[in-house]
Motif scaffolding. Structure first.
Motif, PDB file in Angstrom:
ATOM      1  N   GLN A  59      -0.104 -34.003 -44.017  1.00 15.19           N
ATOM      2  CA  GLN A  59      -0.119 -34.787 -45.257  1.00 15.19           C
ATOM      3  C   GLN A  59      -1.367 -35.668 -45.315  1.00 15.19           C
ATOM      4  OE1 GLN A  59       3.556 -36.964 -45.709  1.00 15.19           O
ATOM      5  NE2 GLN A  59       4.790 -35.126 -45.389  1.00 15.19           N
ATOM      6  N   LEU A  60      -1.715 -36.265 -44.194  1.00 14.20           N
ATOM      7  CA  LEU A  60      -2.890 -37.140 -44.158  1.00 14.20           C
ATOM      8  C   LEU A  60      -4.174 -36.339 -44.379  1.00 14.20           C
ATOM      9  CD1 LEU A  60      -1.926 -39.573 -41.260  1.00 14.20           C
ATOM     10  CD2 LEU A  60      -1.723 -39.931 -43.738  1.00 14.20           C
ATOM     11  N   ASP A  61      -4.218 -35.108 -43.862  1.00 21.97           N
ATOM     12  CA  ASP A  61      -5.380 -34.250 -44.122  1.00 21.97           C
ATOM     13  C   ASP A  61      -5.521 -33.971 -45.615  1.00 21.97           C
ATOM     14  OD1 ASP A  61      -6.136 -34.069 -41.458  1.00 21.97           O
ATOM     15  OD2 ASP A  61      -5.136 -32.129 -41.130  1.00 21.97           O
ATOM     16  N   ILE A  62      -4.402 -33.698 -46.271  1.00 19.66           N
ATOM     17  CA  ILE A  62      -4.423 -33.440 -47.716  1.00 19.66           C
ATOM     18  C   ILE A  62      -4.882 -34.685 -48.470  1.00 19.66           C
ATOM     19  CG2 ILE A  62      -2.951 -32.993 -49.736  1.00 19.66           C
ATOM     20  CD1 ILE A  62      -1.251 -31.196 -47.827  1.00 19.66           C
ATOM     21  N   LEU A  63      -4.336 -35.840 -48.107  1.00 17.58           N
ATOM     22  CA  LEU A  63      -4.716 -37.090 -48.783  1.00 17.58           C
ATOM     23  C   LEU A  63      -6.176 -37.441 -48.514  1.00 17.58           C
ATOM     24  CD1 LEU A  63      -1.459 -39.154 -48.218  1.00 17.58           C
ATOM     25  CD2 LEU A  63      -2.347 -38.287 -50.405  1.00 17.58           C
ATOM     26  N   HIS A  64      -6.648 -37.192 -47.307  1.00 17.49           N
ATOM     27  CA  HIS A  64      -8.051 -37.463 -46.967  1.00 17.49           C
ATOM     28  C   HIS A  64      -8.973 -36.579 -47.810  1.00 17.49           C
ATOM     29  CE1 HIS A  64     -11.723 -37.311 -44.386  1.00 17.49           C
ATOM     30  NE2 HIS A  64     -11.478 -38.609 -44.352  1.00 17.49           N
ATOM     31  N   ALA A  65      -8.652 -35.276 -47.871  1.00 12.04           N
ATOM     32  CA  ALA A  65      -9.464 -34.358 -48.679  1.00 12.04           C
ATOM     33  C   ALA A  65      -9.419 -34.745 -50.161  1.00 12.04           C
ATOM     34  CB  ALA A  65      -8.968 -32.917 -48.489  1.00 12.04           C
TER      35      ALA A  65
END
Length: 178
Positions: free
Chosen positions: A123-129
């Motif tokens: 989820q954090l990877d998605i939010l970061h991107a």
């Protein structure tokens, strides 16, 4: 039965109008709400800091940093309504929800290698991107706006091949007659 047909075809009465006298928050209020959400997010990340896996805590702080810098940029240079809504949603809803839901899990599942931590990191990877993409969109929009303004100025001050210079009009690129 009459009410049923009235609901389908109308009863001949004018529908009631809902008047909304509240125009909503001003741009400044909207940006201040986002700033407050970011401050609350930062506090939440700090409070959870030692309880979060290091990678998750670091990733959350990176996202928060991107959003904070972007908010400063948007405050000074502006952004579209959609961009501001997404910025606010990440700061006030999406990232805090990921943190809150993860923190609600049993402590034994909050380890560096747990499947729950892997889901949080996804989820954090998605939010970061998404935050990086939003930052790029906002800044690219400013570059596009600057380019459009440059074309406008070229068109405005290069009428029929006569360029307006501080020293007076010049024709063509050779410096022609003055």
């Amino acid at each position: 039965m009459g009410k049923f047909f009235d609901s389908l075809f109308g009863s001949g009465r004018e529908p009631e109008r809902i008047l909304d006298d509240d125009p909503g928050p001003t741009l400044a209020e909207e940006l201040e709400e986002t700033r407050a959400a970011l401050s609350e997010l930062r506090s939440s990340i700090r409070r959870a800091g030692s309880l979060l896996p290091t990678l998750a805590s670091s990733h959350m702080r990176q996202i928060e940093d991107i959003l904070r810098l972007l908010l400063d940029y948007v405050t000074e240079h502006g952004a579209s309504t959609e961009q501001r809504v997404l910025l606010h949603s990440i700061a006030a809803d999406y990232l805090p929800t990921s943190l809150r839901v993860y923190r609600a899990l049993p402590p034994e599942t909050q380890t560096d290698e747990s499947p729950e931590t892997e889901k949080l990191l996804e989820q954090l990877d998605i939010l970061h991107a998404t935050a990086l993409d939003l930052d790029h969109q906002v800044r690219t929009g400013a570059i596009a706006e600057l380019s459009a303004h440059g074309r406008f100025l070229r068109d405005k001050f290069d009428v029929d091949g006569v360029r307006i210079h501080p020293d007076g009009p010049q024709r063509g690129s050779e410096g022609g007659s003055r």
